[in-house]
Design an enzyme around this catalytic site. Sequence first.
Site, PDB file in Angstrom:
ATOM      1  N   LYS A 118       0.805  -1.225   0.000  1.00 29.46           N
ATOM      2  CA  LYS A 118       0.000   0.000   0.000  1.00 29.46           C
ATOM      3  C   LYS A 118       0.832   1.266   0.000  1.00 29.46           C
ATOM      4  O   LYS A 118       0.420   2.287  -0.542  1.00 29.46           O
ATOM      5  CB  LYS A 118      -0.946  -0.019   1.184  1.00 29.46           C
ATOM      6  CG  LYS A 118      -2.035  -1.057   1.010  1.00 29.46           C
ATOM      7  CD  LYS A 118      -3.052  -0.941   2.101  1.00 29.46           C
ATOM      8  CE  LYS A 118      -3.911  -2.179   2.140  1.00 29.46           C
ATOM      9  NZ  LYS A 118      -4.760  -2.187   3.319  1.00 29.46           N
ATOM     10  N   GLU A 202      -1.548   6.382   8.679  1.00 31.09           N
ATOM     11  CA  GLU A 202      -2.302   7.350   7.889  1.00 31.09           C
ATOM     12  C   GLU A 202      -3.070   8.250   8.838  1.00 31.09           C
ATOM     13  O   GLU A 202      -3.519   7.801   9.887  1.00 31.09           O
ATOM     14  CB  GLU A 202      -3.317   6.605   7.025  1.00 31.09           C
ATOM     15  CG  GLU A 202      -3.096   6.737   5.552  1.00 31.09           C
ATOM     16  CD  GLU A 202      -4.112   5.922   4.777  1.00 31.09           C
ATOM     17  OE1 GLU A 202      -3.693   5.248   3.840  1.00 31.09           O
ATOM     18  OE2 GLU A 202      -5.312   5.975   5.137  1.00 31.09           O
ATOM     19  N   HIS A 237     -13.213  -2.148  10.213  1.00 26.54           N
ATOM     20  CA  HIS A 237     -12.787  -1.943   8.829  1.00 26.54           C
ATOM     21  C   HIS A 237     -13.180  -3.092   7.922  1.00 26.54           C
ATOM     22  O   HIS A 237     -12.615  -3.284   6.860  1.00 26.54           O
ATOM     23  CB  HIS A 237     -11.283  -1.675   8.761  1.00 26.54           C
ATOM     24  CG  HIS A 237     -10.893  -0.692   9.810  1.00 26.54           C
ATOM     25  ND1 HIS A 237     -11.273   0.617   9.744  1.00 26.54           N
ATOM     26  CD2 HIS A 237     -10.267  -0.847  10.989  1.00 26.54           C
ATOM     27  CE1 HIS A 237     -10.863   1.227  10.833  1.00 26.54           C
ATOM     28  NE2 HIS A 237     -10.258   0.367  11.604  1.00 26.54           N
ATOM     29  N   ARG A 294      -8.337  -7.183  -7.612  1.00 26.17           N
ATOM     30  CA  ARG A 294      -9.054  -8.460  -7.680  1.00 26.17           C
ATOM     31  C   ARG A 294     -10.555  -8.186  -7.783  1.00 26.17           C
ATOM     32  O   ARG A 294     -10.977  -7.036  -7.699  1.00 26.17           O
ATOM     33  CB  ARG A 294      -8.796  -9.245  -6.401  1.00 26.17           C
ATOM     34  CG  ARG A 294      -9.165  -8.428  -5.169  1.00 26.17           C
ATOM     35  CD  ARG A 294      -9.103  -9.218  -3.908  1.00 26.17           C
ATOM     36  NE  ARG A 294      -8.959  -8.397  -2.728  1.00 26.17           N
ATOM     37  CZ  ARG A 294      -9.943  -7.787  -2.091  1.00 26.17           C
ATOM     38  NH1 ARG A 294     -11.170  -7.869  -2.541  1.00 26.17           N
ATOM     39  NH2 ARG A 294      -9.711  -7.055  -1.024  1.00 26.17           N
TER      40      ARG A 294
END
Lengths: 504, 169
Positions: A118, A202, A237, A294
């Site tokens: 990421k 983040e 999440h 995907r």
Amino acid sequence: MPKIRKVLVANRGEIAIRVMRTCKDLGIATVAVYSEADRSALHVRTADQAYFVGPPPSRESYLVQERILEVAKQSGADAIHPGYGFLSENASFVRACEKAGITFIGPPAAAMDAMGEKTRARANMIKAGVPVVPGTTEPIATIEEAREYARNIGFPIMLKAAGGGGGKGMRRVEGLGDFDSAWRSAKSEALNAFGNDSVYIEKYLEKPHHVEIQVFADQYGNTIHLNERECSAQRRHQKVVEETPSPILTAEMRAKMGEVAVKAAKAVNYVGAGTVEFLVDVHRNFYFLEMNTRLQVEHPVTEWVTGLDLVAMQIKAAEGEKLPLFEAPTPRGHAIEVRVYAEDPARNFMPSPGKIQALRVPSGPNVRDDSGVFAGFTVPNFYDPMISKLSVWGATREEAIARAKRALSEYVVKGITTNIRYLHGILSHPEFVAGDYDTSFLTREHTALLGAEDPKLSEVALLASTLHAFQRDQKRAKTLPAGASAGGNGRISPWRLALKSRRR
Amino acid sequence: MRYFTKQQGQKEAVPVDLEALGQDRYRLTVNGQSYQVDALSVDQGTLSLLVDGQSYNVEFEENGDEIGTLVRGQVNRTDVADERKLRMRAAAGSFSVEGRQVILAPMPGKVVKVLVKVGEEVKEGQGLVVVEAMKMENELKSPKAGKVTEVFAKEGTAVENNAKLIVVE
């Protein structure tokens, strides 16, 4: 490129069955793989051929690349569909497939590399001019360094597994006090789930919406988007409810986000189905979050409103066919998907593996249930708790909500605990009904979502339970020998009890 | 026939008098109120219930004396005992969060981390052990403040449902 004749589906559960169904629709033969825990699983029975790949933990079975490739050769499969999770975003596996002369139904390894880690994806996106959430562009090596960085950008922050997805290895951290334990569990979860414990930081955006864009590309550089999915109903999440169109998007925003998503996909020479995830803040600014290289769990809602079969498109793209359409179709009606999990929302979503005693699946107009279970199946402890996806279509959002609630009320799963009632709670909540719910919705409204009890139904439950006890006692009395107690547990006769006491 | 029922959150058992009227019909009396009920078994563990013209489809799940029901999406758990069972249960004492608390594994899984040691004082709600099941880590918390007297859980080992993990006294 030659036509694909036989597909090995390197996955289990509902997604394996979903892929096999389309293969059958296209006249393609199917091969299943299964671990020791899955001999009786539905995907094994759905496939034309099935091969054993190892012990229950996925790291020793579904994730063993060599074994999967060996099965592909042994079975004569000319292509592999990875589903989602497991090997679906593993670039080294894609390369191994190429080397073995087997078509991987998914993006090329280079695109996965560019988007898989990421932090690398963030760096690539910044370069391509795509807006990203503030944070680190490199995984962080030490806890001290991480603590320092978090303090600098200011709490709350998000810790995220660099190789991750599905909410694993992800933690929201409120302040320094929780930092160390969150850091440790994020790393350990990341290592277990992805074999890579890299974690990055983040900035946490307040009350954001999670909106993602489905993209699709063929091998000739034609790339389109297929509109968005609103996925803000999440906990830990992990998405729980998804819908399309997003109730907060205007046609202009859709076009703009779609354009950025296509740009992101083109920047990495993407091929096949992919999803670009964005966070939308309270001012309707949107930021790139990550790209999933995907097919996604929530793809059925896109299929409902576009009328496309994304798995069929994936197969055709892998065969080298050109895209059947060159721009985003206008969304038709509204679709909602809810994920049925084997878990107990009332007990902090404790997983609930075990044997399904009885199962009744909803049906009727515009209802689709993608499931991997059946009555009598033991839901194993080794894999994700998602057992089914229920999705519906309605001409309007209101109609779709009503239909989803109707379908949930028909759903019966006995033997294990599920979140079915909780899902009903979400669809009935005023915030959801109003269409303005952010990613903190489920956590914030937890108690309300568990559902208040209807006293009338509690009364009916009382009558029903008493009747059930009575009928059960009657039945036992009939099967017991004369003179046995019907009021007791019904299994031991008083004669045996008397004998037992005399022996003492 | 008299039964005693207790639903979640109720302190006192509620007596329910049941009279079979034949042909799947019953009269049930709860707190002086009578209900005429038509109860047809339609499937193993499923009852079609008609109460005053209202139709309810009831699904059952039994767990010992506790009967779980699913009616129109609502799950209820009701303890149902006849008089003899009630006497036996009264003798066995009641449950509470006072005294010795044994923390059991709520599902089969793997012990990922043991957070306490024997002799350690813990607060109510403090994490005791982390069990991983279905790819998620779950922290099991202490139901009361007290002292850890026994630790059965071992990191890295698999545990069955209801396995003893920790004792807090």
